[in-house]
Design a protein around this motif. Structure first.
Motif, PDB file in Angstrom:
ATOM      1  N   LYS A 107       0.821  -1.217   0.000  1.00  0.00           N
ATOM      2  CA  LYS A 107       0.000   0.000   0.000  1.00  0.00           C
ATOM      3  C   LYS A 107       0.849   1.258   0.000  1.00  0.00           C
ATOM      4  O   LYS A 107       0.605   2.197   0.751  1.00  0.00           O
ATOM      5  CB  LYS A 107      -1.000  -0.048   1.164  1.00  0.00           C
ATOM      6  CG  LYS A 107      -1.935  -1.257   1.073  1.00  0.00           C
ATOM      7  CD  LYS A 107      -2.982  -1.289   2.155  1.00  0.00           C
ATOM      8  CE  LYS A 107      -3.979  -2.424   1.975  1.00  0.00           C
ATOM      9  NZ  LYS A 107      -3.427  -3.779   2.240  1.00  0.00           N
ATOM     10  N   ALA A 148      -1.625   2.984  -2.839  1.00  0.00           N
ATOM     11  CA  ALA A 148      -2.659   3.856  -2.269  1.00  0.00           C
ATOM     12  C   ALA A 148      -2.791   5.096  -3.153  1.00  0.00           C
ATOM     13  O   ALA A 148      -1.794   5.748  -3.464  1.00  0.00           O
ATOM     14  CB  ALA A 148      -2.284   4.251  -0.846  1.00  0.00           C
ATOM     15  N   PRO A 149      -4.018   5.434  -3.580  1.00  0.00           N
ATOM     16  CA  PRO A 149      -4.176   6.463  -4.612  1.00  0.00           C
ATOM     17  C   PRO A 149      -4.364   7.892  -4.111  1.00  0.00           C
ATOM     18  O   PRO A 149      -4.566   8.795  -4.915  1.00  0.00           O
ATOM     19  CB  PRO A 149      -5.459   6.000  -5.327  1.00  0.00           C
ATOM     20  CG  PRO A 149      -6.278   5.384  -4.233  1.00  0.00           C
ATOM     21  CD  PRO A 149      -5.295   4.757  -3.269  1.00  0.00           C
ATOM     22  N   TYR A 150      -4.307   8.123  -2.783  1.00  0.00           N
ATOM     23  CA  TYR A 150      -4.692   9.439  -2.245  1.00  0.00           C
ATOM     24  C   TYR A 150      -3.879  10.589  -2.836  1.00  0.00           C
ATOM     25  O   TYR A 150      -4.369  11.707  -2.955  1.00  0.00           O
ATOM     26  CB  TYR A 150      -4.576   9.431  -0.714  1.00  0.00           C
ATOM     27  CG  TYR A 150      -5.150  10.651  -0.033  1.00  0.00           C
ATOM     28  CD1 TYR A 150      -6.534  10.868   0.024  1.00  0.00           C
ATOM     29  CD2 TYR A 150      -4.324  11.610   0.558  1.00  0.00           C
ATOM     30  CE1 TYR A 150      -7.064  11.984   0.643  1.00  0.00           C
ATOM     31  CE2 TYR A 150      -4.849  12.734   1.191  1.00  0.00           C
ATOM     32  CZ  TYR A 150      -6.224  12.916   1.226  1.00  0.00           C
ATOM     33  OH  TYR A 150      -6.744  14.035   1.846  1.00  0.00           O
ATOM     34  N   LEU A 172      -5.695   0.571  -4.626  1.00  0.00           N
ATOM     35  CA  LEU A 172      -6.814   0.485  -3.701  1.00  0.00           C
ATOM     36  C   LEU A 172      -8.002   1.210  -4.296  1.00  0.00           C
ATOM     37  O   LEU A 172      -7.934   2.412  -4.573  1.00  0.00           O
ATOM     38  CB  LEU A 172      -6.463   1.143  -2.358  1.00  0.00           C
ATOM     39  CG  LEU A 172      -5.271   0.585  -1.591  1.00  0.00           C
ATOM     40  CD1 LEU A 172      -5.118   1.322  -0.258  1.00  0.00           C
ATOM     41  CD2 LEU A 172      -5.418  -0.897  -1.356  1.00  0.00           C
ATOM     42  N   GLY A 173      -9.099   0.488  -4.505  1.00  0.00           N
ATOM     43  CA  GLY A 173     -10.315   1.115  -5.000  1.00  0.00           C
ATOM     44  C   GLY A 173     -11.274   1.241  -3.838  1.00  0.00           C
ATOM     45  O   GLY A 173     -11.333   2.263  -3.152  1.00  0.00           O
ATOM     46  N   LEU A 174     -12.010   0.164  -3.611  1.00  0.00           N
ATOM     47  CA  LEU A 174     -12.932   0.088  -2.479  1.00  0.00           C
ATOM     48  C   LEU A 174     -12.428  -1.020  -1.566  1.00  0.00           C
ATOM     49  O   LEU A 174     -12.353  -2.175  -1.988  1.00  0.00           O
ATOM     50  CB  LEU A 174     -14.336  -0.228  -2.980  1.00  0.00           C
ATOM     51  CG  LEU A 174     -15.415  -0.384  -1.908  1.00  0.00           C
ATOM     52  CD1 LEU A 174     -15.619   0.914  -1.134  1.00  0.00           C
ATOM     53  CD2 LEU A 174     -16.731  -0.843  -2.533  1.00  0.00           C
ATOM     54  N   THR A 175     -12.067  -0.678  -0.350  1.00  0.00           N
ATOM     55  CA  THR A 175     -11.500  -1.693   0.544  1.00  0.00           C
ATOM     56  C   THR A 175     -12.602  -2.319   1.408  1.00  0.00           C
ATOM     57  O   THR A 175     -13.731  -1.819   1.464  1.00  0.00           O
ATOM     58  CB  THR A 175     -10.368  -1.102   1.399  1.00  0.00           C
ATOM     59  OG1 THR A 175     -10.866   0.020   2.140  1.00  0.00           O
ATOM     60  CG2 THR A 175      -9.219  -0.648   0.516  1.00  0.00           C
ATOM     61  N   VAL A 225     -13.545   7.902   3.602  1.00  0.00           N
ATOM     62  CA  VAL A 225     -13.028   8.646   2.449  1.00  0.00           C
ATOM     63  C   VAL A 225     -13.609   8.059   1.154  1.00  0.00           C
ATOM     64  O   VAL A 225     -14.221   8.765   0.362  1.00  0.00           O
ATOM     65  CB  VAL A 225     -11.484   8.619   2.402  1.00  0.00           C
ATOM     66  CG1 VAL A 225     -10.975   9.453   1.233  1.00  0.00           C
ATOM     67  CG2 VAL A 225     -10.894   9.122   3.720  1.00  0.00           C
ATOM     68  N   GLN A 226     -13.447   6.775   0.981  1.00  0.00           N
ATOM     69  CA  GLN A 226     -13.819   6.127  -0.284  1.00  0.00           C
ATOM     70  C   GLN A 226     -15.296   6.301  -0.611  1.00  0.00           C
ATOM     71  O   GLN A 226     -15.670   6.444  -1.769  1.00  0.00           O
ATOM     72  CB  GLN A 226     -13.492   4.628  -0.212  1.00  0.00           C
ATOM     73  CG  GLN A 226     -12.026   4.352   0.018  1.00  0.00           C
ATOM     74  CD  GLN A 226     -11.764   2.930   0.488  1.00  0.00           C
ATOM     75  OE1 GLN A 226     -12.482   2.008   0.155  1.00  0.00           O
ATOM     76  NE2 GLN A 226     -10.707   2.747   1.280  1.00  0.00           N
ATOM     77  N   VAL A 251     -16.531   8.702  -4.139  1.00  0.00           N
ATOM     78  CA  VAL A 251     -15.100   8.959  -4.335  1.00  0.00           C
ATOM     79  C   VAL A 251     -14.414   7.737  -4.951  1.00  0.00           C
ATOM     80  O   VAL A 251     -13.625   7.859  -5.886  1.00  0.00           O
ATOM     81  CB  VAL A 251     -14.434   9.377  -3.004  1.00  0.00           C
ATOM     82  CG1 VAL A 251     -12.917   9.255  -3.081  1.00  0.00           C
ATOM     83  CG2 VAL A 251     -14.821  10.814  -2.631  1.00  0.00           C
ATOM     84  N   TYR A 252     -14.731   6.522  -4.433  1.00  0.00           N
ATOM     85  CA  TYR A 252     -14.005   5.347  -4.946  1.00  0.00           C
ATOM     86  C   TYR A 252     -14.290   5.109  -6.419  1.00  0.00           C
ATOM     87  O   TYR A 252     -13.414   4.652  -7.158  1.00  0.00           O
ATOM     88  CB  TYR A 252     -14.289   4.093  -4.104  1.00  0.00           C
ATOM     89  CG  TYR A 252     -15.667   3.495  -4.257  1.00  0.00           C
ATOM     90  CD1 TYR A 252     -16.683   3.802  -3.366  1.00  0.00           C
ATOM     91  CD2 TYR A 252     -15.949   2.612  -5.303  1.00  0.00           C
ATOM     92  CE1 TYR A 252     -17.953   3.261  -3.494  1.00  0.00           C
ATOM     93  CE2 TYR A 252     -17.227   2.063  -5.448  1.00  0.00           C
ATOM     94  CZ  TYR A 252     -18.220   2.395  -4.542  1.00  0.00           C
ATOM     95  OH  TYR A 252     -19.469   1.862  -4.685  1.00  0.00           O
ATOM     96  N   LYS A 285     -14.960   7.456  -8.703  1.00  0.00           N
ATOM     97  CA  LYS A 285     -14.170   8.467  -9.421  1.00  0.00           C
ATOM     98  C   LYS A 285     -12.680   8.080  -9.420  1.00  0.00           C
ATOM     99  O   LYS A 285     -12.002   8.181 -10.450  1.00  0.00           O
ATOM    100  CB  LYS A 285     -14.388   9.827  -8.741  1.00  0.00           C
ATOM    101  CG  LYS A 285     -13.549  10.963  -9.283  1.00  0.00           C
ATOM    102  CD  LYS A 285     -14.060  11.464 -10.616  1.00  0.00           C
ATOM    103  CE  LYS A 285     -13.241  12.668 -11.082  1.00  0.00           C
ATOM    104  NZ  LYS A 285     -13.569  13.028 -12.457  1.00  0.00           N
ATOM    105  N   VAL A 286     -12.213   7.647  -8.259  1.00  0.00           N
ATOM    106  CA  VAL A 286     -10.796   7.265  -8.143  1.00  0.00           C
ATOM    107  C   VAL A 286     -10.476   6.118  -9.100  1.00  0.00           C
ATOM    108  O   VAL A 286      -9.483   6.155  -9.830  1.00  0.00           O
ATOM    109  CB  VAL A 286     -10.457   6.860  -6.686  1.00  0.00           C
ATOM    110  CG1 VAL A 286      -9.125   6.116  -6.602  1.00  0.00           C
ATOM    111  CG2 VAL A 286     -10.426   8.096  -5.796  1.00  0.00           C
TER     112      VAL A 286
END
Lengths: 268, 268
Positions: free
Chosen positions: A93, A120-122, A142-145, A153-154, A163-164, A166-167
């Motif tokens: 991660k 981790a995409p943050y 990491l998309g949806l954990t 956040v997600q 958010v997830y 879009k990410v």
């Protein structure tokens, strides 16, 4: 390992099982503690007992890092011991600004020789792209954990989606289904079908089956694509199936149950 | 180290300078490469030359991890060499589900003895909280980072604010200003005043001054609170100020410039 090889391996073994070597020094059978490298001794036995059943091993680095340098030695021995035809995941991660992410990519792809690393995409594009520029290596973003905190956040609501979503959609545009996968938590099986519609071609690494409560049947029905597109991870449920001298046999028995169930979900 | 000690150190030294030991084997002076541990030799010289000017050292683990086990040896030697009165930051950007985050916390707080570790918040509450349960140890959570990619996730627009604002406000509620700081990128100086209004009491770790282009004056005016509340990081601008036998003197000279400027911003 490239996508064709991975898909072929899954079809040959009728398995998309990833075994998580979340090897915790406090949880392994006591008789191993006298071994010079108990973590590796445990992993070696698990690998010997399951290497014909699974298609991937995932090493969560936290369990190794906390032991300091000897933990990294155990990790290195373990990766080197895994047969080359099996896909390897450094569940680390990582993610940092460009130059630094490149060093993380080199760490896992080159220094230790993993096929893939979780990211981790943050921090966005310049934190993810450095993991994509290596031949036959994979960033697993990491998309949806599968944990409760995915709400914080997600699952925040944007105009037009979470958010997830879009990410994952944005992140997917930086790479291809040949160098990027996504972590998609299995405790939200209802959501997996939506994510599969969003990303029809990518492999999903699905944790949360077994100890974390997700259903293999549901996730397989909702998540599979025409090239299977799933790696379903089980960690504790497999590696801690037993806790005595025959722990590796017990692990094999549980892994075989997963594999048998998976075989039924893979189209001919 | 607790908050009172950190604030006192800042007041004594009239400095809130954090020096980033982003020590890259490819960038250090060539004459060090014959040393048995060139990375540590470089860091030792930098620490000797700056330890009376800064209040914190930040070690970005990527530069060490990519060297494998010998990199971790260099990291360990470096942390042990830093005087105990100086605040230490493992810039590792970790974060995982609860149990696993606890192992990351132990890794940096206990195995290596850092005062703090940077934490990625994408996985939410149960990924951050495990870093908060250690006496006089700190989680430094990524809020708004200084890279371009901060647009991709952090600056997405929610109903009522940006993702990073929501993340920082929510995350702050899980801890206190005594066990949590935030990373606030200095390339967005205009935004720092807003974030300071949102979080009046927390320390901010501010990267991006120097090589990344942020203004120390602006960030200090906009980010300081009544207990200073800032650690401003400079990495490359200090440690690579020179590239020959007198690199440590050159680093000291640049660090002194930062310190002198900072002294002017600290209220009596």
């Amino acid at each position: 390992m490239n996508r064709q090889e991975l898909v072929q391996l899954i079809r040959e073994r009728k398995s998309y099982l990833c075994i998580g070597l979340d090897t915790d020094i406090h949880k392994i059978p006591k008789h191993l503690l006298s071994h010079p490298d108990p973590i590796f001794a445990f992993n070696k036995a698990i690998i010997d007992a399951t290497k014909d059943i699974c298609v991937a091993y995932k090493i969560n680095t936290a369990f190794y890092e906390c032991l300091g340098i000897r933990g990294w030695e155990s990790l290195q021995r373990t990766v080197e011991y895994i047969p080359k035809e099996i896909f390897t995941i450094a569940d680390a991660k990582r993610g940092d600004i460009g130059n630094t992410s490149t060093y993380y990519a080199k760490t896992f792809y080159e220094t230790y020789g993993f096929d893939s690393v979780t990211v981790a995409p943050y921090m966005g594009r310049d934190s993810v792209e450095p993991f994509l520029g290596f031949s036959e290596k994979w960033a697993i973003v990491l998309g949806l954990t599968s944990n409760e905190g995915s709400r914080d956040v997600q699952q925040l609501q944007l105009d037009g989606g979470f958010v997830y979503e879009k990410v994952m959609k944005t992140t997917a545009s930086w790479g291809t289904p040949d160098n990027m996968m996504f972590v998609v938590g299995a405790t939200k099986a209802d959501v997996v079908a939506d994510i599969r519609r969003l990303l029809p071609d990518h492999f999903f690494l699905v944790p949360g089956v077994g100890a974390q409560g997700g259903s293999l049947k549901e996730i397989s029905e909702k998540g599979m694509n025409k090239e299977i597109g799933l790696l379903v991870n089980a960690s504790r449920a497999v590696i801690y199936a037993g806790n005595d001298e025959k722990f590796a046999e017990d692990a094999r028995a549980v892994a075989l149950q997963y594999q048998a169930e998976m075989a039924g979900y893979i189209p001919a």
